[in-house]
Design a protein around this motif. Structure first.
Motif, PDB file in Angstrom:
ATOM      1  N   ASP A  33       0.681  -1.092  -0.010  1.00 32.49           N
ATOM      2  CA  ASP A  33       0.010  -0.138   0.136  1.00 32.49           C
ATOM      3  C   ASP A  33       0.777   1.257   0.066  1.00 32.49           C
ATOM      4  N   TRP A  34       2.225   1.191   0.257  1.00 36.12           N
ATOM      5  CA  TRP A  34       3.055   2.270   0.205  1.00 36.12           C
ATOM      6  C   TRP A  34       3.049   3.139  -1.207  1.00 36.12           C
ATOM      7  N   GLN A  35       2.738   2.114  -2.373  1.00 36.34           N
ATOM      8  CA  GLN A  35       2.731   2.598  -3.783  1.00 36.34           C
ATOM      9  C   GLN A  35       1.519   3.745  -3.893  1.00 36.34           C
ATOM     10  N   LEU A  36       1.772   4.640  -4.768  1.00 38.78           N
ATOM     11  CA  LEU A  36       0.690   5.601  -5.275  1.00 38.78           C
ATOM     12  C   LEU A  36      -0.073   4.966  -6.050  1.00 38.78           C
ATOM     13  N   THR A  37      -1.206   5.142  -6.122  1.00 39.81           N
ATOM     14  CA  THR A  37      -2.286   4.630  -7.203  1.00 39.81           C
ATOM     15  C   THR A  37      -2.801   5.578  -8.251  1.00 39.81           C
ATOM     16  N   PHE A  38      -3.173   6.856  -7.628  1.00 38.08           N
ATOM     17  CA  PHE A  38      -3.698   7.774  -8.555  1.00 38.08           C
ATOM     18  C   PHE A  38      -2.732   8.990  -8.457  1.00 38.08           C
ATOM     19  N   ILE A  39      -2.093   9.243  -9.949  1.00 34.52           N
ATOM     20  CA  ILE A  39      -1.085  10.323  -9.877  1.00 34.52           C
ATOM     21  C   ILE A  39      -1.396  11.397 -11.032  1.00 34.52           C
ATOM     22  N   LYS A  40      -1.426  12.627 -10.711  1.00 36.14           N
ATOM     23  CA  LYS A  40      -1.497  13.537 -11.820  1.00 36.14           C
ATOM     24  C   LYS A  40      -0.656  14.662 -11.978  1.00 36.14           C
ATOM     25  N   GLU A  69       1.340  17.656 -13.796  1.00 35.67           N
ATOM     26  CA  GLU A  69       1.236  18.800 -14.959  1.00 35.67           C
ATOM     27  C   GLU A  69       2.741  19.499 -14.994  1.00 35.67           C
ATOM     28  N   GLN A  70       3.136  19.290 -15.966  1.00 36.35           N
ATOM     29  CA  GLN A  70       4.676  19.738 -16.191  1.00 36.35           C
ATOM     30  C   GLN A  70       5.697  19.348 -15.067  1.00 36.35           C
ATOM     31  N   PHE A  71       5.478  17.928 -14.909  1.00 38.09           N
ATOM     32  CA  PHE A  71       6.182  17.141 -13.839  1.00 38.09           C
ATOM     33  C   PHE A  71       5.751  17.386 -12.466  1.00 38.09           C
ATOM     34  N   ARG A  72       4.897  18.348 -12.259  1.00 38.20           N
ATOM     35  CA  ARG A  72       4.583  18.885 -10.905  1.00 38.20           C
ATOM     36  C   ARG A  72       3.211  18.308 -10.454  1.00 38.20           C
ATOM     37  N   SER A  73       3.085  17.753  -9.287  1.00 36.36           N
ATOM     38  CA  SER A  73       1.726  17.522  -8.737  1.00 36.36           C
ATOM     39  C   SER A  73       1.052  18.693  -7.905  1.00 36.36           C
ATOM     40  N   LYS A  74       0.204  19.368  -8.805  1.00 40.05           N
ATOM     41  CA  LYS A  74      -0.303  20.562  -8.344  1.00 40.05           C
ATOM     42  C   LYS A  74      -1.272  20.265  -7.266  1.00 40.05           C
ATOM     43  N   ARG A  79      -8.966  12.174  -5.534  1.00 42.93           N
ATOM     44  CA  ARG A  79      -8.362  11.060  -5.209  1.00 42.93           C
ATOM     45  C   ARG A  79      -6.812  10.878  -5.347  1.00 42.93           C
ATOM     46  N   TYR A  80      -6.107  12.047  -6.003  1.00 41.95           N
ATOM     47  CA  TYR A  80      -4.826  12.083  -6.136  1.00 41.95           C
ATOM     48  C   TYR A  80      -3.785  11.983  -5.052  1.00 41.95           C
ATOM     49  N   GLU A  81      -2.895  11.483  -5.133  1.00 34.74           N
ATOM     50  CA  GLU A  81      -1.508  11.197  -4.150  1.00 34.74           C
ATOM     51  C   GLU A  81      -0.277  11.431  -4.687  1.00 34.74           C
ATOM     52  N   SER A  82       0.548  11.878  -3.793  1.00 37.23           N
ATOM     53  CA  SER A  82       1.968  11.938  -3.898  1.00 37.23           C
ATOM     54  C   SER A  82       2.936  11.793  -2.683  1.00 37.23           C
ATOM     55  N   PRO A 112      12.112  13.428 -14.924  1.00 37.10           N
ATOM     56  CA  PRO A 112      12.032  13.793 -16.476  1.00 37.10           C
ATOM     57  C   PRO A 112      12.521  13.173 -17.537  1.00 37.10           C
ATOM     58  N   GLN A 113      13.315  12.081 -17.154  1.00 44.50           N
ATOM     59  CA  GLN A 113      14.002  11.521 -18.191  1.00 44.50           C
ATOM     60  C   GLN A 113      14.389   9.929 -18.319  1.00 44.50           C
ATOM     61  N   VAL A 114      14.524   9.281 -19.233  1.00 42.14           N
ATOM     62  CA  VAL A 114      14.967   7.978 -19.516  1.00 42.14           C
ATOM     63  C   VAL A 114      13.974   7.076 -19.135  1.00 42.14           C
ATOM     64  N   VAL A 115      13.031   7.051 -18.026  1.00 45.84           N
ATOM     65  CA  VAL A 115      12.038   6.311 -17.738  1.00 45.84           C
ATOM     66  C   VAL A 115      10.847   6.973 -17.190  1.00 45.84           C
ATOM     67  N   ASP A 116       9.767   6.537 -17.491  1.00 44.45           N
ATOM     68  CA  ASP A 116       8.434   7.281 -17.202  1.00 44.45           C
ATOM     69  C   ASP A 116       8.074   6.513 -15.823  1.00 44.45           C
ATOM     70  N   GLN A 117       8.417   7.056 -14.616  1.00 45.24           N
ATOM     71  CA  GLN A 117       8.162   6.416 -13.569  1.00 45.24           C
ATOM     72  C   GLN A 117       7.080   7.330 -12.698  1.00 45.24           C
ATOM     73  N   PRO A 118       5.760   7.167 -12.592  1.00 39.99           N
ATOM     74  CA  PRO A 118       5.149   7.582 -11.816  1.00 39.99           C
ATOM     75  C   PRO A 118       5.401   7.895 -10.164  1.00 39.99           C
ATOM     76  N   LEU A 119       6.114   6.811  -9.626  1.00 41.56           N
ATOM     77  CA  LEU A 119       6.274   6.911  -8.584  1.00 41.56           C
ATOM     78  C   LEU A 119       7.456   7.811  -8.000  1.00 41.56           C
ATOM     79  N   SER A 120       8.139   8.319  -9.075  1.00 36.17           N
ATOM     80  CA  SER A 120       9.135   9.275  -8.736  1.00 36.17           C
ATOM     81  C   SER A 120       8.398  10.762  -8.320  1.00 36.17           C
ATOM     82  N   GLN A 121       7.007  10.848  -8.254  1.00 34.79           N
ATOM     83  CA  GLN A 121       6.456  12.158  -7.907  1.00 34.79           C
ATOM     84  C   GLN A 121       6.451  12.059  -6.450  1.00 34.79           C
TER      85      GLN A 121
END
Length: 531
Positions: free
Chosen positions: A54-61, A63-68, A168-171, A232-241
């Motif tokens: 459950d430590w993982q983020l589920t819903f990530i948004k 915007e220009q790399f930022r979670s506003k 529902r968004y998380e970071s 921002p590069q090499v891998v698209d990893q949402p959990l880096s938010q």
């Protein structure tokens, strides 16, 4: 090399792992020290506690790399138990934010353990900081809470998962709990590099600039007082938010070390800068993943510790390329800011504040030079220079090799010295390959250190089809100690691929994941260090 009667073949290992559903945590080859002994201690006891995914983020948004919608940061990179940590939170609209805190490790393959819930706290939108001198974006938000680290929290990397009542968004927020106990292994996070690549709020990493392009020559500063944007590069990893680069290149090693029961303690780059004596309490120091940005003081601290007998493993690539200056947080001259542009009317800000007595408030980072000076290729191309000096100590005198141009590319990790003790029990022969393990940046140009041996090497190719050369090295220290350079950012992927990890596909190459040969090589080195 004599074959053991009990030797397990590579096919048997892979077959058994597949049947057991343990592809991310392969059984070791014969002779693997951890299979032959029962480890005990704090890490073993900790990882017997119940884990969760459950430590993982589920819903990530993003915007220009930022979670506003929801974001935050901590007042310190690392903190001891009993000390207080301020947590700063921001949301797009008024809401209540809760923080679920997890310690990262093995925990039966779940990867994390829930340790505490904070909040909910009422949070209002906070001001995105204006652009100060040197393009610095430093938040001066109101603290949502001041949290005292419990005495029984074990050293480790802790993630705080942020969630709220209105969407529902998380970071994440992230911090390291450090200690002062004696241990076998010190795992250093590469948080200086996390900040160097942090674009928050949009284009304010060390690699961004205003036209004409000038910040790359050292005029850009970045602050720890801000959330981590999505990588921002090499891998698209949402959990880096919000989690920096920890879940990209470092977590797999953390997972594997704790799975194997190694007695590991954790520290940040900042601790290596401020606490040289702390290196004397461990047998082996680990540089992990993408460890690109070091201060001269960090270099001197680790180099002197190796001279005193510390073992070191650079399970990393592109490590110690750039010399940085760590400064305390800056006293931004808000009185002279132009409200329209956010820029200082006078063109200058006030000097950085002095660090507190503990040196804990090093919160601003500036690039000031290149370890080892610029190569001829780098000088010709004007790579991110010029700087005031180019006579910094060569990083290969510590690592065993250094970053070479072209910096990036992919390759197989190819054995060149199979009789070396580091390959004992792997069954590897000269020319054997571990597919895709080298990337996306690497080390070459081995140092002329007495006794240094190149144990693996080959040619990398990048997206522009430019060639470079990597060299993995081992050399003896002066006190019977050892230094190993794996020469790739991707080494940890060969140890484990725990829940939530996404392996990269960069420069038309990708690592294959956990490999018992990488596990055995790593275990061999630690065994040689007396661990």
């Amino acid at each position: 090399m004599k074959k053991s009667k009990n030797k397990i073949s590579r096919r048997d290992v892979l077959k058994g792992a597949a049947h057991a559903g343990l592809a991310a945590a392969l059984l070791p080859l014969s002779g693997f020290s951890n299979a032959d002994q029962q480890r005990s201690g704090l890490i073993v006891a900790e990882n017997k506690k119940p884990g969760t995914t459950d430590w993982q983020l589920t819903f990530i948004k993003s915007e220009q790399f930022r979670s506003k919608q929801i974001e935050g940061y901590c007042s310190k990179t690392s903190v001891r138990s009993g000390e207080s940590l301020d947590i700063f939170l921001n949301a797009a609209s008024q809401t209540d934010i809760s923080i679920d805190i997890y310690r990262m490790g093995y925990y039966g393959g779940k990867g994390g353990r829930f340790v505490k819930k904070l909040g909910p706290f009422p949070v209002s939108p906070q001001i995105v900081p204006p652009i100060a001198e040197n393009r610095l974006r430093q938040c001066e938000w109101e603290s949502a809470t001041s949290f005292k680290i419990p005495q029984d929290w074990l050293s480790g990397v802790y993630l705080g998962k942020l969630s709220c009542s209105t969407h529902r968004y998380e970071s994440y927020i992230i911090f390291i709990v450090r200690d002062d106990r004696k241990a076998d292994v010190m795992f250093q996070t590469s948080d200086n590099t996390w900040q160097a690549y942090n674009k928050w709020p949009d284009t304010f990493s060390l690699y961004d600039s205003d036209p004409p392009q000038q910040s790359l020559s050292g005029r850009t500063w970045v602050s720890y007082n801000r959330p981590y944007a999505k990588y921002p590069q090499v891998v698209d990893q949402p959990l880096s938010q919000g989690s920096g680069e920890f879940l990209l290149w470092e977590y797999s090693l953390c997972f594997w070390l704790e799975q194997q029961g190694y007695d590991v303690t954790y520290c940040s780059n900042i601790d290596t800068h401020t606490d040289p004596s702390g290196l004397d309490r461990v047998k082996c120091f680990l540089s992990v993943g993408h460890d690109e940005y070091w201060t001269l003081q960090m270099f001197e601290n680790v180099k002197k510790a190796v001279d005193r007998g510390l073992n070191a493993a650079f399970l990393s690539g592109n490590a110690l390329m750039w010399v940085i200056d760590l400064k305390p947080e800056v006293d931004v001259d808000t009185a002279n800011l132009d409200p329209a542009s956010g820029l200082s009317k006078a063109g200058v800000g006030r000097l950085p504040l002095k660090p507190d007595a503990s040196g804990a408030l090093y919160r601003t980072l500036q690039r000031i030079g290149r370890f080892g000076g610029f190569s001829e290729a780098e000088k010709k191309l004007g790579i991110m220079g010029p700087f005031a000096k180019d006579d910094w100590p060569n990083e290969n005198t510590l690592i065993g090799a250094r970053t070479v141009y072209p910096f990036n590319g992919s390759a197989d990790w190819i054995v060149t010295k199979p009789d070396h003790w580091i390959f004992e029990g792997t069954g590897m022969r000269k020319g054997d390959r571990i597919p895709g393990l080298v990337g996306w940046e690497h080390h070459g140009d081995p140092a002329k250190i007495p006794g240094l041996e190149v144990v693996a090497e080959g040619t990398t190719t990048n997206g522009a089809e430019q060639k470079s050369h990597y060299t993995a090295t081992v050399y003896p220290g002066p006190k019977g100690n050892w230094v190993f350079n794996a020469a790739t950012i991707y080494w940890s992927f060969g140890l484990a691929v725990p829940p939530g990890i996404i392996t990269p596909n960069s420069h038309f190459g990708r690592p294959h994941g956990a490999d018992e040969r990488v596990q055995k090589i790593t275990a061999n080195f630690l065994k040689r260090c007396g661990i």
